[in-house]
Structures are given as C-alpha cells and as structure tokens.
Write a protein that holds these residues in place. Sequence first.
Motif, PDB file in Angstrom:
ATOM      1  N   HIS A   1     -40.927  39.180   5.335  1.00  0.00           N
ATOM      2  CA  HIS A   1     -39.812  38.245   5.451  1.00  0.00           C
ATOM      3  C   HIS A   1     -39.048  38.642   6.710  1.00  0.00           C
ATOM      4  CE1 HIS A   1     -40.777  38.737   1.198  1.00  0.00           C
ATOM      5  NE2 HIS A   1     -40.349  37.505   1.005  1.00  0.00           N
ATOM      6  N   THR A   2     -39.112  37.818   7.738  1.00  0.00           N
ATOM      7  CA  THR A   2     -38.419  38.120   8.993  1.00  0.00           C
ATOM      8  C   THR A   2     -37.059  37.425   8.988  1.00  0.00           C
ATOM      9  OG1 THR A   2     -40.474  38.381  10.226  1.00  0.00           O
ATOM     10  CG2 THR A   2     -38.490  37.904  11.510  1.00  0.00           C
ATOM     11  N   PHE A   3     -36.008  38.229   9.164  1.00  0.00           N
ATOM     12  CA  PHE A   3     -34.642  37.715   9.169  1.00  0.00           C
ATOM     13  C   PHE A   3     -34.003  37.865  10.542  1.00  0.00           C
ATOM     14  CE2 PHE A   3     -35.229  38.625   4.682  1.00  0.00           C
ATOM     15  CZ  PHE A   3     -34.617  37.541   4.081  1.00  0.00           C
ATOM     16  N   VAL A   4     -33.212  36.862  10.917  1.00  0.00           N
ATOM     17  CA  VAL A   4     -32.287  37.001  12.038  1.00  0.00           C
ATOM     18  C   VAL A   4     -31.084  37.719  11.460  1.00  0.00           C
ATOM     19  CG1 VAL A   4     -30.888  35.821  13.757  1.00  0.00           C
ATOM     20  CG2 VAL A   4     -33.035  34.795  12.992  1.00  0.00           C
ATOM     21  N   MET A   5     -30.677  38.795  12.115  1.00  0.00           N
ATOM     22  CA  MET A   5     -29.553  39.594  11.638  1.00  0.00           C
ATOM     23  C   MET A   5     -28.429  39.562  12.668  1.00  0.00           C
ATOM     24  SD  MET A   5     -30.922  40.821   8.806  1.00  0.00           S
ATOM     25  CE  MET A   5     -29.874  42.179   8.326  1.00  0.00           C
ATOM     26  N   SER A   6     -27.211  39.370  12.198  1.00  0.00           N
ATOM     27  CA  SER A   6     -26.042  39.382  13.075  1.00  0.00           C
ATOM     28  C   SER A   6     -25.421  40.773  13.066  1.00  0.00           C
ATOM     29  CB  SER A   6     -25.009  38.359  12.599  1.00  0.00           C
ATOM     30  OG  SER A   6     -25.545  37.062  12.628  1.00  0.00           O
ATOM     31  N   TYR A   7     -25.246  41.325  14.250  1.00  0.00           N
ATOM     32  CA  TYR A   7     -24.653  42.653  14.416  1.00  0.00           C
ATOM     33  C   TYR A   7     -23.207  42.651  13.942  1.00  0.00           C
ATOM     34  CZ  TYR A   7     -22.436  46.530  16.879  1.00  0.00           C
ATOM     35  OH  TYR A   7     -21.705  47.643  17.189  1.00  0.00           O
TER      36      TYR A   7
ATOM     37  N   ASP B   1     -40.025  35.980  18.272  1.00  0.00           N
ATOM     38  CA  ASP B   1     -39.969  34.595  18.754  1.00  0.00           C
ATOM     39  C   ASP B   1     -39.460  33.653  17.667  1.00  0.00           C
ATOM     40  OD1 ASP B   1     -40.887  35.407  21.230  1.00  0.00           O
ATOM     41  OD2 ASP B   1     -42.952  34.702  20.906  1.00  0.00           O
ATOM     42  N   ALA B   2     -39.916  33.843  16.430  1.00  0.00           N
ATOM     43  CA  ALA B   2     -39.447  33.005  15.327  1.00  0.00           C
ATOM     44  C   ALA B   2     -37.948  33.198  15.112  1.00  0.00           C
ATOM     45  CB  ALA B   2     -40.224  33.318  14.049  1.00  0.00           C
ATOM     46  N   ALA B   3     -37.510  34.438  15.179  1.00  0.00           N
ATOM     47  CA  ALA B   3     -36.091  34.732  14.962  1.00  0.00           C
ATOM     48  C   ALA B   3     -35.213  34.176  16.077  1.00  0.00           C
ATOM     49  CB  ALA B   3     -35.882  36.235  14.836  1.00  0.00           C
ATOM     50  N   LEU B   4     -35.704  34.199  17.296  1.00  0.00           N
ATOM     51  CA  LEU B   4     -34.898  33.743  18.430  1.00  0.00           C
ATOM     52  C   LEU B   4     -34.990  32.237  18.654  1.00  0.00           C
ATOM     53  CD1 LEU B   4     -35.577  36.620  20.981  1.00  0.00           C
ATOM     54  CD2 LEU B   4     -33.654  36.355  19.388  1.00  0.00           C
ATOM     55  N   SER B   5     -35.844  31.559  17.891  1.00  0.00           N
ATOM     56  CA  SER B   5     -35.987  30.111  18.052  1.00  0.00           C
ATOM     57  C   SER B   5     -34.744  29.404  17.503  1.00  0.00           C
ATOM     58  CB  SER B   5     -37.233  29.606  17.321  1.00  0.00           C
ATOM     59  OG  SER B   5     -36.981  29.521  15.927  1.00  0.00           O
ATOM     60  N   ASP B   6     -34.606  28.153  17.869  1.00  0.00           N
ATOM     61  CA  ASP B   6     -33.510  27.332  17.358  1.00  0.00           C
ATOM     62  C   ASP B   6     -33.900  26.585  16.084  1.00  0.00           C
ATOM     63  OD1 ASP B   6     -31.769  28.041  19.410  1.00  0.00           O
ATOM     64  OD2 ASP B   6     -32.452  26.412  20.708  1.00  0.00           O
ATOM     65  N   GLU B   7     -35.053  26.921  15.546  1.00  0.00           N
ATOM     66  CA  GLU B   7     -35.532  26.231  14.350  1.00  0.00           C
ATOM     67  C   GLU B   7     -34.645  26.571  13.162  1.00  0.00           C
ATOM     68  OE1 GLU B   7     -39.652  27.364  13.897  1.00  0.00           O
ATOM     69  OE2 GLU B   7     -39.971  27.119  16.036  1.00  0.00           O
ATOM     70  N   SER B   8     -34.359  25.565  12.332  1.00  0.00           N
ATOM     71  CA  SER B   8     -33.533  25.821  11.169  1.00  0.00           C
ATOM     72  C   SER B   8     -34.357  26.284   9.971  1.00  0.00           C
ATOM     73  CB  SER B   8     -32.719  24.575  10.801  1.00  0.00           C
ATOM     74  OG  SER B   8     -33.585  23.495  10.537  1.00  0.00           O
TER      75      SER B   8
END
Length: 158
Positions: free
Chosen positions: A101-107, A142-149
């Motif tokens: 499970h790849t998550f975008v994480m906010s610092y 790349d998936a995390a940095l994409s603008d995809e919702s």
Amino acid sequence: MSTPEFVLSLREKIGTERLWLSGVTAVVVRGDDLLLVRRADTGAWTPVTGIIDPGEHPADAAARETLEEAGVVAVASRLAAVGVTDEIVYGNGDRAQYIDHTFVMSYRAGDPHPADGENTEARWFALDSLPPLGDEMRRRIDAALSDESAARFGTAAD
C-alpha cells in the motif's frame, strides 16, 4: 525493528516457506523535497517501507514506519497505489511476497536520521535530483507524486 515479532513467531512454525504479508511504502513529501532512506541490507535508496502489524490500519503503519525508521512525523494524505511484489528470498532463505500500500505522506516534524538500524542514511532529496532508484520504487514514487485522485493498481512488473 527489522522483523516484527509476529513474523518471527510464524517462521518458527513454517520455516522458510513463503509468507504473504501486508506492507506499506511511505512517500513523504515536504514542499519540493522527498524523504528517502538508504537500506542497510542492500544499500538502495528507497522511500520508507515496512510491514503492517496485525490489526493495524495501513495508513497508521506508514506513519509509524516513517517515525521508527527516519525519525520523521508524517501523516497519510492519499493512498496512491496498491500492488503485489515479486517473491523475495532473503539471505537466510526466508521467502515472502507483499501486497504493498503506497501512501503519499505529508511531513509534520522531525529531522531525518537512520533511527532504528534498518537504514544507514535518511535525508531529503529535491524532486528533480533523486538518486538512482529501482524500477519498482520509481513506480511507487511516480504514483504518489501524480495528480491522480484514485489509487493505481498493479504488480511490480507493471
């Protein structure tokens, strides 16, 4: 902590047979910077990765692993991808395969450092000057940095 206790307990029962495990990749972003760690076992630069504990929410696992491995507080803001790794055979013969499970994480806070011995370095990289990365980790980033919702779905080979 490198190998969770529940995995060690399972290994006592099944030896080196393949385990199907749930994992996370935490792609921590701070402005135009990305947190990466250099793995002690392979020397590769990667986002923070780890195993989800039984009963733990995947987003909580990503935050926990980021703090444990890099000393950075971050919160999950989006599920970016779900994928399946190829089978991994570790040096001791243990076999595993992961649903990642790849998550975008906010610092939120903290200065990166190798906090638990799993990594030899932890630092921020500008998005336009990342070190060499393996194909699978590049796809996760790349998936995390994409603008995809919506999250991407695929295997390590996709």
